[in-house]
Design an enzyme around this catalytic site. Structure first.
Site, PDB file in Angstrom:
ATOM      1  N   ASP A 187     -29.829  41.658  21.343  1.00  0.00           N
ATOM      2  CA  ASP A 187     -28.815  41.759  22.399  1.00  0.00           C
ATOM      3  C   ASP A 187     -28.015  43.050  22.267  1.00  0.00           C
ATOM      4  O   ASP A 187     -27.249  43.397  23.164  1.00  0.00           O
ATOM      5  CB  ASP A 187     -27.862  40.553  22.362  1.00  0.00           C
ATOM      6  N   ASP A 205     -12.303  33.599  21.872  1.00  0.00           N
ATOM      7  CA  ASP A 205     -11.113  33.679  22.726  1.00  0.00           C
ATOM      8  C   ASP A 205     -11.256  34.710  23.838  1.00  0.00           C
ATOM      9  O   ASP A 205     -10.347  34.893  24.641  1.00  0.00           O
ATOM     10  CB  ASP A 205      -9.866  33.984  21.878  1.00  0.00           C
ATOM     11  N   GLY A 206     -12.370  35.436  23.848  1.00  0.00           N
ATOM     12  CA  GLY A 206     -12.575  36.440  24.891  1.00  0.00           C
ATOM     13  C   GLY A 206     -11.774  37.718  24.680  1.00  0.00           C
ATOM     14  O   GLY A 206     -11.771  38.600  25.534  1.00  0.00           O
ATOM     15  N   ARG A 263     -15.426  50.465  28.609  1.00  0.00           N
ATOM     16  CA  ARG A 263     -16.676  51.059  28.139  1.00  0.00           C
ATOM     17  C   ARG A 263     -17.488  51.545  29.328  1.00  0.00           C
ATOM     18  O   ARG A 263     -17.589  50.863  30.349  1.00  0.00           O
ATOM     19  CB  ARG A 263     -17.448  50.003  27.351  1.00  0.00           C
ATOM     20  N   GLY A 305     -19.252  37.221  26.425  1.00  0.00           N
ATOM     21  CA  GLY A 305     -18.226  36.238  26.077  1.00  0.00           C
ATOM     22  C   GLY A 305     -16.831  36.827  26.110  1.00  0.00           C
ATOM     23  O   GLY A 305     -15.839  36.101  26.088  1.00  0.00           O
ATOM     24  N   ARG A 306     -16.755  38.132  26.119  1.00  0.00           N
ATOM     25  CA  ARG A 306     -15.417  38.758  26.174  1.00  0.00           C
ATOM     26  C   ARG A 306     -15.479  40.097  26.905  1.00  0.00           C
ATOM     27  O   ARG A 306     -14.713  41.004  26.613  1.00  0.00           O
ATOM     28  CB  ARG A 306     -14.867  38.949  24.783  1.00  0.00           C
ATOM     29  N   ASP A 318     -22.688  48.884  21.035  1.00  0.00           N
ATOM     30  CA  ASP A 318     -22.079  47.888  20.172  1.00  0.00           C
ATOM     31  C   ASP A 318     -21.764  48.435  18.787  1.00  0.00           C
ATOM     32  O   ASP A 318     -22.604  48.460  17.898  1.00  0.00           O
ATOM     33  CB  ASP A 318     -22.961  46.638  20.073  1.00  0.00           C
ATOM     34  N   LYS A 373     -13.884  45.316  27.797  1.00  0.00           N
ATOM     35  CA  LYS A 373     -14.258  44.500  26.629  1.00  0.00           C
ATOM     36  C   LYS A 373     -12.972  43.972  26.007  1.00  0.00           C
ATOM     37  O   LYS A 373     -12.084  44.758  25.648  1.00  0.00           O
ATOM     38  CB  LYS A 373     -15.025  45.398  25.644  1.00  0.00           C
TER      39      LYS A 373
HETATM   40  P1  AMP Z   1     -21.425  41.146  19.296  1.00  0.00           P
HETATM   41  O1  AMP Z   1     -21.445  40.705  17.876  1.00  0.00           O
HETATM   42  O2  AMP Z   1     -20.176  41.909  19.658  1.00  0.00           O
HETATM   43  O3  AMP Z   1     -22.668  41.816  19.744  1.00  0.00           O
HETATM   44  O4  AMP Z   1     -21.264  39.811  20.148  1.00  0.00           O
HETATM   45  C1  AMP Z   1     -22.218  38.766  20.111  1.00  0.00           C
HETATM   46  C2  AMP Z   1     -21.845  37.716  21.127  1.00  0.00           C
HETATM   47  O5  AMP Z   1     -20.597  37.101  20.779  1.00  0.00           O
HETATM   48  C3  AMP Z   1     -21.673  38.214  22.549  1.00  0.00           C
HETATM   49  O6  AMP Z   1     -22.169  37.226  23.407  1.00  0.00           O
HETATM   50  C4  AMP Z   1     -20.194  38.346  22.688  1.00  0.00           C
HETATM   51  O7  AMP Z   1     -19.775  38.247  24.032  1.00  0.00           O
HETATM   52  C5  AMP Z   1     -19.684  37.179  21.862  1.00  0.00           C
HETATM   53  N1  AMP Z   1     -18.331  37.386  21.345  1.00  0.00           N
HETATM   54  C6  AMP Z   1     -17.942  38.228  20.360  1.00  0.00           C
HETATM   55  N2  AMP Z   1     -16.615  38.144  20.166  1.00  0.00           N
HETATM   56  C7  AMP Z   1     -16.129  37.248  21.046  1.00  0.00           C
HETATM   57  C8  AMP Z   1     -14.830  36.721  21.345  1.00  0.00           C
HETATM   58  N3  AMP Z   1     -13.739  37.110  20.685  1.00  0.00           N
HETATM   59  N4  AMP Z   1     -14.735  35.807  22.334  1.00  0.00           N
HETATM   60  C9  AMP Z   1     -15.812  35.389  23.010  1.00  0.00           C
HETATM   61  N5  AMP Z   1     -17.062  35.832  22.777  1.00  0.00           N
HETATM   62  C10 AMP Z   1     -17.229  36.753  21.804  1.00  0.00           C
HETATM   63 MG    MG Z   2     -23.260  42.734  21.364  1.00  0.00          MG
END
Ligand code: AMP
Ligand code: MG
Length: 485
Positions: A254, A127-128, A178, A94-95, A264, A115
């Site tokens: 994930d 917001d990515g 990364r 997502g980002r 992560d 990232k």
């Molecule tokens: P994480 O908690 O970093 O493992 O992320 C879990 C999911 O949330 C993944 O699919 C990420 O891409 C998405 N994600 C986390 N933060 C953002 C963000 N700011 N914008 C879009 N997607 C996000």
């Molecule tokens: Mg993750």
């Protein structure tokens, strides 16, 4: 976009883009205003065959912020699913954006991923973007883990932007570059399984085996071979985390990489005093990802992995289940074996003798009961000192047993201590030091960050560690981490 640098050393391939379409989505990073490199990992760049002098520059900043693409890049977002705190969800990058795979001078393949590079098809409501503090945190802790000898994704650069990201407040934005052996996760296979596309799942098995386990003997069930190989690497990884007091904090499926790398670094932290129930993450209310739960959770995640692979393990479901269960059964045992092997090295015990597990367990029990600092207690013993708070019978009698055990082995004491110093870090990233460095960096002062980075990337230097870096922080009982996004 500006033209790419001719001699920066890029040698990108895009093998992931050749996997079936369900696994990736072409995706461009979204340019930012005024990118500038905040931290650049020169040693890592060199090992990748990249030219650090050329890339630690405005031209490099443009690439690491997503404003320019390196030559040969076919940027994409990866699709994956995952169990988050036990619940199945469709996710995906997502980002993050995979720029491609850098082939290093030894011919090894490394994902280069941005990232915080803007929204993708998988962003949902996000917001990515990423904030500077959490990206520097990942840089610092992943590089510390690497220096501790623990498999991990690496951090090549953190690039700041002139844009703010809105979280609880407005924060300076940043992009992390990364480097990973790959970003294939348990969740990538869950995505394949959920799509019901067996051919795609099978292609991913073949790809993952070739990329991460090329020496696996060919059998009639590549999927079963993959399950066994992944489980063995996870057993080793979890044992290594626990041997340095590392708590990942968000072991969703994930966030479990099939390469066996730690990935992560959101809410992770190292524990100070030894308490197996330690949890730092503010959202982990039930301690699902506590220090002591990491082995059973890894086993749980591997079970989800096995489920995703079942139709490929054997066409007959009950045969497939029986084969998968056999493979999974070995996991707790191999984690235990590797954990105690590590504890023996931390206590200088060679070779393996019958009473060693009990000796190690009793030391852990003493640390727990007396709230002794995990890192410093082992480091003290390694340097021929006593840990703190040892003026009691329980410790004294344990210490006597340990000394007798050392005296009875064939190598002299100084050699045993030298072995211990190789396995017991003198310093870990202490939570209060990490927080202080990130607070200063967010306010524009990177000096504390660089100082801390230099200390924690040289963890086996038992020379002169300033007290401020080796002592646990005062607020340490109430320390909380956040899924920094
Ligand atoms: P994480 O908690 O970093 O493992 O992320 C879990 C999911 O949330 C993944 O699919 C990420 O891409 C998405 N994600 C986390 N933060 C953002 C963000 N700011 N914008 C879009 N997607 C996000
Ligand atoms: Mg993750």
């Amino acid at each position: 976009m500006p033209s790419p640098l001719p001699d920066a050393g890029w040698h990108l391939e895009n093998s992931y883009a050749s996997l079936p379409r369900i696994f990736h989505e072409p995706s461009q990073p979204e340019p930012v205003r005024r990118p500038a490199i905040a931290v650049f990992n020169h040693a890592l760049a060199s090992s990748l065959g990249l030219n650090p002098t050329i890339l630690d520059s405005p031209e490099g900043a443009a690439i690491f912020a997503g404003n320019a693409l390196p030559p040969g890049s076919r940027p994409l977002a990866q699709a994956y699913a995952g169990h988050q705190f036990g619940h199945f969800t469709f996710l995906g990058d997502g980002r993050a954006i995979l720029l491609g795979e850098q082939i290093d001078p030894d011919g090894r393949r490394w994902d280069v991923q941005l990232k915080g590079s803007g929204p993708t098809r998988f962003s949902r409501r996000g917001d990515g973007r990423a904030a500077l503090g959490p990206m520097l945190r990942e840089f610092l802790i992943s590089e510390a883990m690497h220096a501790l000898g623990i498999p991990t994704t690496r951090s090549l650069a953190v690039t700041t932007t002139a844009e703010s990201v809105r979280r609880e407040s407005l924060l300076p934005g940043a992009v992390l570059t990364r480097i990973a052996a790959s970003h294939i996760r348990v969740g990538t296979f869950e995505w394949a399984a959920a799509s019901g596309d067996l051919d795609a799942a099978s292609a991913l098995v073949t790809y993952t085996l070739a990329r991460h386990f090329p020496d696996t003997p060919v059998t009639d069930s590549p999927a079963l071979a993959l399950l066994n190989a992944v489980a063995a690497r996870q057993a080793s990884l979890i044992a290594q985390w626990q041997l340095v007091g590392f708590i990942h904090g968000v072991m969703n499926t994930d966030n479990m990489a099939l390469s066996g790398e730690t990935i992560d670094y959101g809410p992770c932290a190292f524990m100070d005093h030894y308490d197996p129930a330690t949890v730092f993450s503010s959202i982990d209310h039930h301690g699902r990802y506590a220090y002591q739960n990491q082995p059973p959770i890894a086993h749980w995640n591997l079970t989800r992995f096995a489920e995703a692979l079942l139709p490929l393990i054997h066409p007959d479901e009950s045969s497939a289940i029986a084969l998968a269960q056999d493979a999974l059964r070995q996991f707790p045992e191999s984690r235990d074996r590797l954990f105690y092997q590590g504890l023996r090295a931390k206590l200088g015990l060679v070779p393996d003798l019958p009473g060693d597990r009990a000796l190690a367990d009793d030391f852990l029990a003493w640390m727990h009961a007396s709230r002794a600092d995990f890192t410093n207690s082992f480091a003290a013993l390694s340097n021929g000192h006593l840990p703190e708070n040892t003026d009691n019978d329980v410790f004294q009698s344990w210490h006597q047993r340990w000394q007798q055990r050392l005296a009875a082995q064939s190598i002299p004491l100084d050699q045993s201590l030298a072995l211990m110093r190789q396995h017991n870090p003198a310093v870990i990233p202490r939570n209060h030091k990490v927080e202080a460095a990130l607070t200063a960096a967010t306010a524009g002062d990177l000096a504390p960050f660089h100082l801390l980075l230099a200390i924690v990337t040289n963890p086996f230097n038992h020379g002169h560690i300033p007290d401020e870096f080796s002592q646990p922080g005062p607020a340490n009982c109430s320390y909380q981490t956040f899924c920094g996004t």
